[in-house]
Design a protein around this motif. Structure first.
Motif, short mmCIF file in Angstrom:
data_model
loop_
_atom_site.label_atom_id
_atom_site.label_comp_id
_atom_site.label_asym_id
_atom_site.label_seq_id
_atom_site.Cartn_x
_atom_site.Cartn_y
_atom_site.Cartn_z
N GLY A 111 0.82 -1.27 -0.23
CA GLY A 111 0.07 0.02 0.10
C GLY A 111 0.79 1.28 -0.04
N VAL A 112 2.04 1.18 -0.54
CA VAL A 112 2.70 2.49 -0.76
C VAL A 112 2.88 3.09 -2.15
N ASP A 113 3.29 4.21 -2.28
CA ASP A 113 3.40 4.77 -3.62
C ASP A 113 4.82 4.40 -3.95
N LEU A 114 5.08 3.82 -5.07
CA LEU A 114 6.42 3.35 -5.48
C LEU A 114 6.55 4.61 -6.58
N CYS A 115 7.94 5.40 -6.08
CA CYS A 115 8.19 6.52 -6.91
C CYS A 115 9.64 6.38 -7.58
N THR A 116 10.16 7.34 -8.33
CA THR A 116 11.48 7.60 -8.75
C THR A 116 12.19 8.29 -7.35
N LEU A 117 13.54 8.32 -7.33
CA LEU A 117 14.12 8.98 -6.22
C LEU A 117 13.65 10.50 -6.42
N ASP A 118 13.64 11.13 -7.68
CA ASP A 118 13.35 12.54 -7.85
C ASP A 118 12.04 12.86 -7.28
N GLU A 119 10.97 11.79 -7.74
CA GLU A 119 9.72 12.24 -7.11
C GLU A 119 9.64 12.24 -5.75
N VAL A 120 10.03 11.32 -5.08
CA VAL A 120 10.35 11.47 -3.40
C VAL A 120 10.76 12.71 -3.31
N LEU A 121 12.04 13.07 -3.84
CA LEU A 121 12.68 14.27 -3.40
C LEU A 121 11.70 15.48 -3.40
N ALA A 122 10.76 15.50 -4.51
CA ALA A 122 10.31 16.88 -4.90
C ALA A 122 8.81 16.81 -3.91
N ILE A 123 8.41 15.56 -3.50
CA ILE A 123 6.96 15.62 -2.68
C ILE A 123 7.25 15.62 -1.39
N ALA A 124 8.17 15.11 -0.90
CA ALA A 124 8.10 14.77 0.66
C ALA A 124 8.54 15.84 1.43
N ASP A 125 7.66 15.85 2.63
CA ASP A 125 7.75 17.06 3.71
C ASP A 125 9.02 16.39 4.78
N ILE A 126 8.81 15.23 4.88
CA ILE A 126 9.82 14.25 5.76
C ILE A 126 10.39 13.31 4.81
N ILE A 127 11.74 13.32 4.78
CA ILE A 127 12.63 12.09 4.13
C ILE A 127 13.44 11.25 5.21
N THR A 128 13.02 9.99 5.12
CA THR A 128 13.78 9.41 6.17
C THR A 128 14.77 8.09 5.28
N VAL A 129 16.04 8.05 5.41
CA VAL A 129 16.79 6.89 4.79
C VAL A 129 17.04 5.62 5.40
N HIS A 130 16.74 4.42 4.72
CA HIS A 130 16.82 3.21 5.32
C HIS A 130 17.63 2.00 4.47
N THR A 131 18.41 2.74 3.85
CA THR A 131 19.34 1.88 3.06
C THR A 131 20.70 1.38 3.78
N PRO A 132 21.36 0.48 3.32
CA PRO A 132 22.73 -0.06 3.64
C PRO A 132 23.59 1.25 3.15
N LEU A 133 24.76 1.41 3.87
CA LEU A 133 25.77 2.32 3.52
C LEU A 133 26.64 1.60 2.21
N THR A 134 26.30 2.08 1.03
CA THR A 134 27.26 1.34 -0.01
C THR A 134 27.74 2.40 -1.04
#
Ligand SMILES: NC(=O)C1=CN([C@@H]2O[C@H](COP(=O)(O)OP(=O)(O)OC[C@H]3O[C@@H](n4cnc5c(N)ncnc54)[C@H](O)[C@@H]3O)[C@@H](O)[C@H]2O)C=CC1
Ligand SMILES: O=C(O)C(=O)COP(=O)(O)O
Length: 524
Positions: free
Chosen positions: A180-203
């Protein structure tokens, strides 16, 4: 007795599987406190505080397994561990909920200025207008990295009536829809988000993911959260955005260098921090310590590890199915190495029949490890076999074929040297074990085990009798004997097995028998 070094602080209760095991000696000390006895340890357990690099691995030649009681293995040089044949495991899901909850606590604190307000009240101020916050309901939350933690954040954000936008290059549309989530490109997330949280490994790909270029694509007034790894948000790039108010606030649990002593970010009021506390709950610590303690104990009992970073992770059920083929392939590797004791350029494995339903890459690594172990004076196992073979210039590949030579399953391996090649074919017969059914083109049937003698000779009367006489004269009992030939009067082979290793002098005497071409003494 196995010696286990627990180098970072861990739940005592979680470590009970070690304490309850009389064949394990547990030492709970920092690496620097056991410098002189590092070479004695078989297992090393760490969290994020201990750096496991090649220098440390060199000092621990007995080390067989490194266990990370947590998720991120960026403090462990996994390539170096692989090179030395050391398995690296982690506890992938023991701290997921705690970290998701901590991220959520950071998010609420950030938008309601709780840490700053707390300091203010304790300083005897009562400044309600300075800490006007923002509601989470209805806000756009951008989640970068939608694995275990990212998806738990989404569940909680939904309860807070947030709109969730996700970027994860490995997330399928179908799974995003299911969650139930909106799958976006990175640019789309960056443009729309009021809050951004990162949860990737460090690579290599995620280092500096939120750097100058991408920060410029974010909304003015954005909030950033990093409870994953320092460096995913570029610490130097955000300074300008904090100074000019583009970033309204940041919540950091992790830093590029920990502890962040000289970090300029600590000077900003709108940056709130915790000292890498994501996984620091009693529950998470019990989970992760217990998970790795159990797995290391089982590893010492010869059982498969299920959360290895540098080899395929196999469940017990799958491992049980693979094991007979794995044992056979390892023996085939040892046999091959001794049958063709000359430089090899390429090894190629072909699977056919029922074995192709299994994880053949693991079986191949077993064969390669068996082959290399018989040849080189270093620790080779399935963890580092591919890397060692590459460093020796041996190309290695495996494939699947439809030709099973009439057996229900078939493993063939061919080694190519400069001037010749050698092929071995084996099969696993349930209840009878692994058998070699073809050796360099000769149909044969023997168990690859123990002290063997491989004799290539011309198919003439009397050869077998003369071999038998020499062995008898030397009081050597033949345990089993198999013969094979390509055509009448052509090349033929004998494969003999003995209860004890054969003396060199006997082998030399046998070499003088007319019509014997070559002899290879084989130990498996
Ligand atoms: N602060 C703390 O105490 C803790 C921090 N962590 C950290 O949290 C992070 C995530 O942990 P998990 O969710 O358990 O890992 P996970 O492996 O389940 O999820 C990571 C996700 O990141 C995605 N990803 C990889 N490269 C990406 C990229 N370039 N762009 C976007 N997405 C990408 C992957 O596809 C995967 O879905 C790890 O870095 C881990 O070390 C984990 C536990 C505690
Ligand atoms: O599991 C992780 O990746 C973490 O970052 C937790 O680190 P820690 O074990 O608390 O030092």
């Amino acid at each position: 007795m196995y010696r286990v070094l627990v180098a970072d602080s861990m739940s005592e209760e979680g470590l009970l599987p070690f304490k309850d095991n009389p064949s394990i000696e547990l030492v709970q000390k920092k690496v620097s406190e056991v410098e002189s006895s590092l070479s004695n340890f078989d297992a090393l357990l760490v969290r994020s505080a201990t750096t496991v690099n090649e220098d440390l691995l060199v000092k621990m030649p007995n080390l067989k397994i490194i266990a990370r009681a947590g998720v991120g293995v960026d403090n462990i040089d996994v390539d170096a561990a692989t090179k030395y044949g050391v398995i690296v495991i982690n506890a992938p899901d023991g701290n997921t909920i705690s970290t998701a909850e901590h991220t959520f606590a950071m998010m609420a604190s950030l938008v309601r200025h709780i840490p700053q307000a707390n300091i203010s009240v304790k300083s005897r101020e009562w400044s309600r207008t300075s800490f006007v916050g923002m509601e989470l309901a209805g806000k756009h939350l951008g989640i970068i990295g939608f694995g275990r933690i990212g998806s738990e954040i989404a569940k909680r954000a939904r309860a807070f009536e947030m709109k969730i936008h996700v970027f994860d290059p490995f997330l399928t549309k179908a799974r995003a829809e299911k969650l139930g989530v909106d799958l976006c490109t990175l640019d789309e997330v960056l443009a729309i988000a009021d809050i951004i949280t990162v949860h990737t490994p460090l690579t290599k790909e995620t280092k500096g993911l939120l750097g100058n270029e991408n920060l410029a694509k974010t909304k003015k007034g954005v909030y950033l959260i990093n409870c994953a790894r320092g460096g995913i948000i570029d610490e130097s790039a955000v300074i300008e955005y904090l100074e000019n108010g583009h970033i309204a606030g940041m919540a950091l649990d992790v830093f590029e260098v920990e502890p962040p002593i000289n970090n300029r970010l600590l000077e900003f009021d709108q940056v709130i921090t915790t000292p890498h506390l994501g996984a620091s709950t009693r529950e998470a610590q019990l989970n992760v310590a217990n998970q790795v303690a159990r797995e290391v104990t089982e590893f010492f009992q010869g059982k498969p590890v299920t959360s290895a970073i540098n080899m395929p992770a196999l469940s017990k059920d799958i491992y049980d199915k693979i094991q007979p083929f794995y044992d056979l392939s390892k023996k085939m590797g040892i046999l091959l190495s001794q049958c063709m004791n000359e430089p090899i350029q390429e090894i190629s494995i072909t699977y056919a029949g029922s074995v192709t339903d299994l994880e053949t890459s693991f079986i191949s690594k077993g064969l390669l490890a068996g082959f290399l172990k018989a040849r080189i004076d270093t620790t080779v196992n399935e963890v580092n076999a591919a890397m060692v073979s590459k460093s020796l210039g041996i190309t290695f590949g495996d494939k699947i074929s439809s030709n099973n030579y009439g057996y229900s399953n078939s493993i063939s391996v061919i080694a190519f040297g400069e001037n010749k090649s050698f092929e071995i074919r084996g099969t696993y017969v349930p209840n009878y074990g692994g058998r070699i059914v073809n050796l360099d083109g000769f149909n044969i049937d023997f168990i690859p085990e123990g002290n063997l003698l491989y004799i290539l000779h011309r198919d003439r009367p009397g050869v077998i009798g003369r071999v038998g006489k020499i062995l008898g004269d030397n009081e050597i009992n033949i345990a089993t004997m198999q013969v094979g030939r390509r055509e009448i009067g052509g090349e033929a082979i004998m494969m003999l097995s003995f209860d004890k290793p054969l003396k060199k002098e006997v082998v030399e005497t046998l070499l003088h028998v007319p019509d014997i071409v070559t002899i290879r003494k084989i130990e498996i």
